[in-house]
Design a protein around this motif. Sequence first.
Motif, short mmCIF file in Angstrom:
data_model
loop_
_atom_site.label_atom_id
_atom_site.label_comp_id
_atom_site.label_asym_id
_atom_site.label_seq_id
_atom_site.Cartn_x
_atom_site.Cartn_y
_atom_site.Cartn_z
N LYS A 1 -11.01 -0.05 26.41
CA LYS A 1 -11.19 -1.51 26.46
C LYS A 1 -10.85 -2.06 27.84
O LYS A 1 -11.51 -2.99 28.32
N LYS B 1 -15.09 6.93 17.84
CA LYS B 1 -16.46 6.40 17.98
C LYS B 1 -16.67 5.21 17.04
O LYS B 1 -17.28 4.21 17.41
N LYS B 2 -16.15 5.32 15.82
CA LYS B 2 -16.26 4.21 14.87
C LYS B 2 -15.47 3.00 15.35
O LYS B 2 -15.90 1.85 15.23
N GLY C 1 -17.17 1.04 18.18
CA GLY C 1 -18.40 0.41 17.72
C GLY C 1 -19.52 0.42 18.73
O GLY C 1 -20.01 1.48 19.14
N ASN C 2 -19.93 -0.76 19.16
CA ASN C 2 -21.08 -0.91 20.06
C ASN C 2 -20.74 -0.74 21.53
O ASN C 2 -21.53 -1.10 22.40
N SER C 3 -19.55 -0.25 21.81
CA SER C 3 -19.16 -0.03 23.20
C SER C 3 -20.18 0.88 23.91
O SER C 3 -20.79 1.76 23.30
N LYS C 4 -20.36 0.65 25.20
CA LYS C 4 -21.29 1.47 25.99
C LYS C 4 -20.67 2.82 26.38
O LYS C 4 -21.33 3.63 27.03
N LYS D 1 -13.29 0.49 30.67
CA LYS D 1 -14.72 0.59 30.36
C LYS D 1 -15.40 1.80 31.01
O LYS D 1 -16.41 1.66 31.71
N ASN E 1 -19.68 6.49 25.88
CA ASN E 1 -20.07 7.65 25.07
C ASN E 1 -18.83 8.49 24.75
O ASN E 1 -17.96 8.67 25.60
#
Length: 382
Positions: free
Chosen positions: A47, A66-67, A70-73, A50, A75
Amino acid sequence: MKNISILGSTGSIGTQTLDVVRNNKEKFNVVGLSANNNIDLLEQQIKEFKPEAVAVMNEKKALELKKRIGNSKTNVFHGIDGLVTIATLENADLIVTSVVGMIGLIPTIKAIQCKKNIALANKETLVTAGEIVMKEAKKNGISILPVDSEHSAIFQCMMGYTLKDIERIILTASGGPFRGFNKDQLKNVTATEALKHPKWNMGKKISIDSATLMNKGLEVIEAKWLFDLDINKIEVVIHPQSIIHSMLEYKDSSIIAQMGYPDMRIPIQFALTYPDRIINNYKKLDLLEISSLTFEKPDLNTFPCLKLAYEALRVGGSLPTVLNAANEELVELFIQGKIGFYDIPKTIEFILEKHDVEYKLDIDKIIDIDKWTRNFVKNILL
C-alpha cells in the motif's frame, strides 16, 4: 531515480532498507518486494510503496495476499520461482538481497546473470558459493555492494586502493550477549537470552549467530570472496562498543577504520547510493559521549564456531556449504528449545569431520550438499 527490488522486505534489513527509501523518495522507487510469510506487513508495504510485483514463499499465503490487495496493480508470485521473478524484474536497477539463509543463492545468481547490481546482505550466498558468484559478477560486469556493516566498512576503507596495498583486514565483533561468559555459564543459556543483542537490532538467526560467534565466522568467509583476500590476511577482534565497524591495515603500517553509531541504515544507504553519499538524519557519532574504545582477542575455546569457520575456509571446497547448512538447521533447533547452546558447535564439528570434501562444484552440486547436510542434522538429532 533508482529502481530497487528487495528480497526479504519484512525482515530486519528489509524494513530498514525501506526506511532509507522512505527518507529519500525522490531518489528511489521500489519495484519489487518479497517476504517469507509475513503477509500482514507485506500488505502494508504494498500500500505504501506500490511495487509492480511481490513474492511470498508460502503459496497459500500468496493466494491470501492476492485476495487482500484486490484490484491492486501489484502482481503476486510465490515460491522460489517468485523470488527469482522479483530478483530479475526488467526495470530493477539494484537488487537488495536480505533474505536469511541458503535460499538467497539462486535468486542472487539469476539477478547477476540478468546484469543486476546487488546490494548483498545475504552472507550465505558467498559462504556457500563465493567463487562461483564472484566469477558470475565479473563475467556480467555488475557490482556486488556489501550491506553488512563490517564489509561495508572494509569496502569504504579500500576505496582508491588495490589489493597490493593491503596487509590485512580486521573485522570487528561486538562479542554478542555472552561476551565474557565461560563454558559453564553457557551450558544452559536459552534462545531468549541469546536473542538479546547488546548493540544491534537483528533478526533471530543472525542474533543467535552473533551469540555463538558463527556470524563472524561466516563474515570471514564472505570477506575472502568479496575482497579476494587470503585467509591469513583476515583477522577478527572483539570490540564491545561497536563503533569501529572494521579496519584495514596497509603495507606501510597505516590502519584506516570506518566508524559510526551502530545503525544498519547507514551501510544500507551507502550501498543504495554508491558511489555517492547523501545527507540523513541518523544519530551522529559523538566521540566524547563514547569516551573509550576497547578491543579483545576472541575466545575460540569458549566460542568454537569462529574457529570452525576458519577451518572450513582453509579446507575449502564443499566444507563451507556444510558448515553453513548445519548451522542454519541447528540454530533453528536451538530457537525451538530442542537442543542446547553447545550442541550447535559440537554437531557442526561432527558433521564437518564426517563429510567427504568435494572441490568440483557448481550450483546444483552445492544445493545437493546443502540438502545432504540438513538431512544429516535431522537424522542424528531428531
